[in-house]
Design an enzyme around this catalytic site. Sequence first.
Site, PDB file in Angstrom:
ATOM      1  N   TYR A   1       1.362  -1.463  -0.057  1.00  0.00           N
ATOM      2  CA  TYR A   1       0.273   0.090   0.408  1.00  0.00           C
ATOM      3  C   TYR A   1       0.705   0.802  -0.406  1.00  0.00           C
ATOM      4  CZ  TYR A   1      -4.134  -3.202   1.368  1.00  0.00           C
ATOM      5  OH  TYR A   1      -4.961  -4.603   0.740  1.00  0.00           O
TER       6      TYR A   1
ATOM      7  N   GLY B   1     -12.743  -5.466   4.295  1.00  0.00           N
ATOM      8  CA  GLY B   1     -12.342  -5.442   2.641  1.00  0.00           C
ATOM      9  C   GLY B   1     -11.183  -6.355   2.841  1.00  0.00           C
TER      10      GLY B   1
ATOM     11  N   HIS C   1      -4.180 -10.670   4.626  1.00  0.00           N
ATOM     12  CA  HIS C   1      -2.975  -9.868   4.478  1.00  0.00           C
ATOM     13  C   HIS C   1      -1.812 -10.481   5.420  1.00  0.00           C
ATOM     14  CE1 HIS C   1      -3.220  -6.865   1.964  1.00  0.00           C
ATOM     15  NE2 HIS C   1      -4.285  -5.894   2.087  1.00  0.00           N
TER      16      HIS C   1
ATOM     17  N   ARG D   1     -12.650 -12.333   1.397  1.00  0.00           N
ATOM     18  CA  ARG D   1     -13.292 -12.929  -0.463  1.00  0.00           C
ATOM     19  C   ARG D   1     -13.714 -14.544  -0.047  1.00  0.00           C
ATOM     20  NH1 ARG D   1     -13.723 -13.176  -4.730  1.00  0.00           N
ATOM     21  NH2 ARG D   1     -13.732 -10.658  -4.887  1.00  0.00           N
TER      22      ARG D   1
ATOM     23  N   TYR E   1     -17.043  -7.278  -4.835  1.00  0.00           N
ATOM     24  CA  TYR E   1     -18.402  -6.094  -4.821  1.00  0.00           C
ATOM     25  C   TYR E   1     -18.493  -4.619  -4.569  1.00  0.00           C
ATOM     26  CZ  TYR E   1     -18.023  -5.931   0.361  1.00  0.00           C
ATOM     27  OH  TYR E   1     -17.804  -4.633   1.445  1.00  0.00           O
TER      28      TYR E   1
HETATM   29  N1  SAM Z   1     -10.624  -2.092   5.145  1.00  0.00           N
HETATM   30  C1  SAM Z   1     -10.827  -1.016   3.926  1.00  0.00           C
HETATM   31  C2  SAM Z   1     -11.943  -1.290   2.553  1.00  0.00           C
HETATM   32  O1  SAM Z   1     -12.287  -2.284   2.395  1.00  0.00           O
HETATM   33  O2  SAM Z   1     -11.811  -0.239   1.818  1.00  0.00           O
HETATM   34  C3  SAM Z   1      -9.219  -1.900   3.764  1.00  0.00           C
HETATM   35  C4  SAM Z   1      -8.740  -2.265   3.262  1.00  0.00           C
HETATM   36  S1  SAM Z   1      -7.331  -3.138   2.633  1.00  0.00           S
HETATM   37  C5  SAM Z   1      -7.335  -4.037   1.826  1.00  0.00           C
HETATM   38  C6  SAM Z   1      -6.468  -4.415   3.765  1.00  0.00           C
HETATM   39  C7  SAM Z   1      -5.943  -2.225   5.191  1.00  0.00           C
HETATM   40  O3  SAM Z   1      -5.522  -3.428   6.060  1.00  0.00           O
HETATM   41  C8  SAM Z   1      -4.880  -1.818   5.033  1.00  0.00           C
HETATM   42  O4  SAM Z   1      -4.978  -0.850   4.650  1.00  0.00           O
HETATM   43  C9  SAM Z   1      -3.428  -2.589   5.117  1.00  0.00           C
HETATM   44  O5  SAM Z   1      -2.678  -1.169   5.542  1.00  0.00           O
HETATM   45  C10 SAM Z   1      -4.624  -3.073   6.873  1.00  0.00           C
HETATM   46  N2  SAM Z   1      -3.252  -3.940   7.080  1.00  0.00           N
HETATM   47  C11 SAM Z   1      -2.617  -4.743   6.573  1.00  0.00           C
HETATM   48  N3  SAM Z   1      -2.369  -6.023   7.609  1.00  0.00           N
HETATM   49  C12 SAM Z   1      -2.234  -5.093   8.423  1.00  0.00           C
HETATM   50  C13 SAM Z   1      -1.796  -5.326   9.819  1.00  0.00           C
HETATM   51  N4  SAM Z   1      -1.395  -6.283   9.893  1.00  0.00           N
HETATM   52  N5  SAM Z   1      -1.958  -4.233  10.865  1.00  0.00           N
HETATM   53  C14 SAM Z   1      -2.530  -3.050  10.789  1.00  0.00           C
HETATM   54  N6  SAM Z   1      -3.201  -2.926   9.712  1.00  0.00           N
HETATM   55  C15 SAM Z   1      -2.840  -4.032   8.709  1.00  0.00           C
END
Ligand code: SAM
Length: 285
Positions: A46, A154, A159, A188, A205
């Site tokens: 990101y 989301g 991740h 998902r 979606y």
């Molecule tokens: N919830 C938002 C949306 O639906 O639009 C963002 C979704 S995005 C796919 C995933 C988010 O999770 C990112 O902003 C990422 O930085 C955060 N993220 C992923 N792993 C993380 C972690 N270990 N700790 C904190 N944030 C994390």
Amino acid sequence: MQESAAGTTDAPDEVAEKSRADAHPDQAFGSDPLAVRESDHYAEEYNEGFVDKWDELIDWKGRYESEGSFFVDLLRKHGVESVLDAATGTGFHSVRMLEAGFDTTSVDGAAEMLAKAFENGKEYGDYVLKVVHSDWRWLSKDVQGKYDAIVCLGNSFTHLFDENDRRKALAEFYAVLKHDGILIIDQRNYDSILDDGFSSKHTYYYCGDQVSAEPEYVDDGLARFRYEFPDGSLYHLNMFPLRKNYLRRLLREVGFQKVDTYGDFQEAYGNDNAPDFFVHVATKE
Ligand code: SAM
């Protein structure tokens, strides 16, 4: 042979080669993008360029319409007042919850995301977001107090690549919830992608129709998604293909007493292959 997202059967070497050639130089996937399976890599994925694009990808208006009041209704049904948005991203749900009157705190591990969320809060309703830069695995170190609810939406939880990281993050979520708190976490439908391949029906979606988002490579340990934008720019996210019942089991194992699962926002969602997304509601009591 690896069944790729679009249902083609390219050999893994060919997929890897193409993935390497296409990878955006700022996303730091290195010489073997398919080998990047690390819980810490999300912050590099990101980066500023992708974060700027994210709102094109998620299409706030379309998402607002397709989600309706699902999450707000759930939170109200559980008598929630304070919410921690654990995966704030660019702030869509934080703004939605502030608008609905919840006392909302916005957490993310990617500083670029939080900066964008803060801007969006001002833009969509003049809200001043309470932001906390924190990784889920060390959440209790960074946030103050306890919350009625945590939302992690989301497809964010995917991740995490390592089971210990998943357990640690869920245990931290559990710890910052009040004794009767709830966790709402979505994912998902990877079971369907792993077992039946990807069909074009399975677009995110919440994606705008200008952006294509498809898994480019999938195996038991990696779902590498490819996001193509109208201006020709191309980004990737590497995620872990979480199976639905596995996540339900982990939630129970860290202490949540009850886990209800919705498919595409419906309680009765037919067979497991049909939904694109699952939403789990895990309660401590
Ligand atoms: N919830 C938002 C949306 O639906 O639009 C963002 C979704 S995005 C796919 C995933 C988010 O999770 C990112 O902003 C990422 O930085 C955060 N993220 C992923 N792993 C993380 C972690 N270990 N700790 C904190 N944030 C994390």
